[in-house]
Motif scaffolding. Structure first.
Motif, PDB file in Angstrom:
ATOM      1  N   CYS A 250       0.830  -1.217   0.000  1.00 22.40           N
ATOM      2  CA  CYS A 250       0.000   0.000   0.000  1.00 22.40           C
ATOM      3  C   CYS A 250       0.860   1.262   0.000  1.00 22.40           C
ATOM      4  CB  CYS A 250      -0.924  -0.007   1.219  1.00 22.40           C
ATOM      5  SG  CYS A 250      -2.187  -1.301   1.161  1.00 22.40           S
ATOM      6  N   SER A 253       1.979   3.138  -3.515  1.00 21.95           N
ATOM      7  CA  SER A 253       1.214   4.157  -4.254  1.00 21.95           C
ATOM      8  C   SER A 253       0.541   5.157  -3.312  1.00 21.95           C
ATOM      9  CB  SER A 253       0.146   3.473  -5.124  1.00 21.95           C
ATOM     10  OG  SER A 253      -0.780   2.769  -4.319  1.00 21.95           O
ATOM     11  N   PRO A 361      -3.325   4.486  -0.189  1.00 22.50           N
ATOM     12  CA  PRO A 361      -2.948   4.223  -1.590  1.00 22.50           C
ATOM     13  C   PRO A 361      -3.799   5.036  -2.557  1.00 22.50           C
ATOM     14  CG  PRO A 361      -3.267   2.167  -0.380  1.00 22.50           C
ATOM     15  CD  PRO A 361      -3.771   3.268   0.501  1.00 22.50           C
ATOM     16  N   LYS A 432      -0.754   0.962 -13.919  1.00 24.47           N
ATOM     17  CA  LYS A 432      -0.922   0.362 -12.604  1.00 24.47           C
ATOM     18  C   LYS A 432      -0.346  -1.045 -12.575  1.00 24.47           C
ATOM     19  CE  LYS A 432      -5.341   1.021 -12.061  1.00 24.47           C
ATOM     20  NZ  LYS A 432      -5.644   1.899 -13.187  1.00 24.47           N
ATOM     21  N   GLU A 436      -1.420  -3.128  -7.403  1.00 19.54           N
ATOM     22  CA  GLU A 436      -2.379  -2.025  -7.249  1.00 19.54           C
ATOM     23  C   GLU A 436      -3.767  -2.435  -7.724  1.00 19.54           C
ATOM     24  OE1 GLU A 436      -2.694   2.799  -8.066  1.00 19.54           O
ATOM     25  OE2 GLU A 436      -1.207   1.602  -9.166  1.00 19.54           O
TER      26      GLU A 436
END
Length: 486
Positions: A250, A253, A361, A432, A436
């Motif tokens: 986490c 991001s 995140p 991503k 994620e």
């Protein structure tokens, strides 16, 4: 009366026995000559019992005749060995068949003997299928083994202990079997202990399937404030300094200050505009610490707040809030160097500002922003006095829709015919990571399975209405009646 088949067998056997003794005496005069091979005992499994080939030596006639008699008796006794479908003598071409079997490279000497016909004391290893002979052996599971052939199915090493574990027909060291079948805690990495009833009891996260000992729910083991996974002994979470911890997945991001969050905020405003739900007012958005968010909630007169999980706030009152202006850096297992600045918020419309908890995140921060922007849209459009289930429920639907558009490439909202998200959002979707995207799936799972009446029950009722009637018709119905269309 015996059958003609049995009579012919006995008659043939007596003739053959006579030839055997005659051949034995004549062969003694043919030193170095070719021996006539004795007949074969043939079964339905093509197993061959060869009569022993006599060797030439200088023993007396009496000894050799005694040996020949023993051989004849042993062959005669073999006729009494019967399998369910019977064994029989094969009288024709026995020499040719004997030669074919002897010349066959797949045949072995001495030949394999079916276990039911093996002499007393004759044992075949269940591991290597070779004769055990008179050496040491193990007897278990209805078979015999050389000590070195009785091996663990898991590690392939010999089992030398007095006790072992059995699974089907496979044997295991007790330790290997425990490694294979006994669950391990993914937090302390030890075998999960049994409870007072002797049963293995553990907890399992409904999304991540993380298994752990029940004690870790109460022993101050760190839990990620974003994905809810517990910290294991071989990983370290980052402390955010306000009682929250963040796992490294986490943290990768996480958005840490107000400046870093502005592009995401504008992306979600564009998402609303793409669904013909443009927000005409420029509403300030601030990233704040947990304490500042809690203080703002206390000063807010309206709105429903899910206190244990509050991560954002649509502010309607004038307040002074400390906003994070400089993101902190990781130092050891915590954050250092954070700088905040008090900011006075004045009311110019129904919404003063949107506050979001820092350190979450990107996708979770975006989901919070989408939720709070829906609160702003409802207030700006004149939706008044909605009960918590209706207002929080429809806000959660917009949050879920935005997450779905982010983690499913090329998919707009499945609940409405609105246009897909903006190009800036689409460009970010391609960048991503798999981690994620998995987090995004978890945040959607959280929304769909929330157990609270307002957020969870409200979402499920709102989502059912939007799926059936569409977003626009559902919003119109809420404006007129204050409830979801049935």
């Amino acid at each position: 009366m015996p059958s003609s088949s049995a009579y012919e067998k006995r008659s043939w056997f007596m003739r053959w026995l006579s030839k055997f003794f005659k051949g034995g005496s004549s062969n003694r005069g043919q030193a170095g000559g070719t021996h006539r091979r004795p007949p074969q005992f043939i079964g339905d499994e093509n197993m061959v019992l060869r009569a022993p080939v006599r060797s030439l030596d200088n023993r007396s006639r009496t000894d050799k005749e005694k040996e020949e008699l023993d051989q004849a008796i042993s062959i005669s006794l073999a006729e009494g060995l019967k399998k369910p479908n019977g064994f029989g003598w094969r009288p024709n071409n026995e020499d040719d068949h004997s030669k074919a079997v002897q010349d066959d490279p797949r045949s072995s000497y001495p030949p394999y003997v079916p276990r039911e016909y093996q002499p007393t004391g004759y044992r075949v290893c269940g591991g290597c299928n070779r004769d055990i002979g008179y050496g040491n052996y193990l007897g278990c599971m209805g078979a015999f083994f050389h000590p070195e052939c009785f091996r663990c199915r898991g590690c392939r090493y010999p089992i030398t202990e007095h006790e072992f574990s059995l699974s089907g027909k496979d044997a295991y060291h007790k330790t290997c079997f425990k490694e294979l079948t006994h669950p391990k805690c993914e937090v302390c990495l030890q075998f999960i202990p049994t409870n007072g009833a002797g049963l293995i009891e553990y907890r399992c996260h409904p999304f991540w399937s993380q298994k752990y000992c029940p004690v870790h729910e109460h022993d101050n083991t760190a839990r990620c404030c974003s994905c809810e996974r517990l910290e294991s002994v071989n990983t370290r979470y980052v402390s955010l300094g306000d009682g929250r911890s963040l796992c490294l997945d986490c943290m990768e991001s996480a958005i840490m200050d107000t400046g870093d969050c502005q592009p995401l905020y504008h992306t979600i405003r564009d998402y609303y505009e793409g669904m013909n739900m443009k927000l005409d007012q420029q509403i300030p958005m601030l990233l704040v610490e947990k304490q500042a968010l809690n203080e703002a909630i206390v000063g807010e007169k309206q709105g429903f707040h899910h206190m244990p999980e509050t991560r954002g706030l649509c502010l309607s009152e004038e307040q002074t809030v400390a906003s994070i202006q400089k993101k902190p850096k990781i130092g050891g297992h915590g954050l250092i160097g954070m700088r905040t600045q008090p900011q006075k918020l004045t009311r110019r419309c129904e919404v003063t500002a949107i506050l979001v908890l820092y350190g979450l995140p990107r996708l979770l921060t975006g989901a919070v922003l989408a939720h709070e922007l829906m609160h702003s849209w409802l207030r700006l459009k004149g939706y008044r006095n909605l009960n918590p289930e209706v207002e929080e429920g429809i806000c959660q639907v917009l949050s879920h829709m935005w997450l779905e558009s982010e983690i499913t490439p090329g998919l707009g909202s499945s609940s409405t015919s609105a246009a897909p998200s903006s190009s800036s959002s689409a460009s970010k979707k391609g960048g991503k990571s798999r981690v994620e995207n998995k987090l995004g799936e978890f945040f959607m799972h959280q929304i769909a399975n929330d157990t609270s009446a307002a957020y969870g029950g409200g979402f499920r009722a709102a989502n059912a209405a939007v799926n059936m009637y569409g977003l626009r018709r559902t919003l119109d119905h809420i404006r007129l009646t204050g409830s979801f269309p049935m």
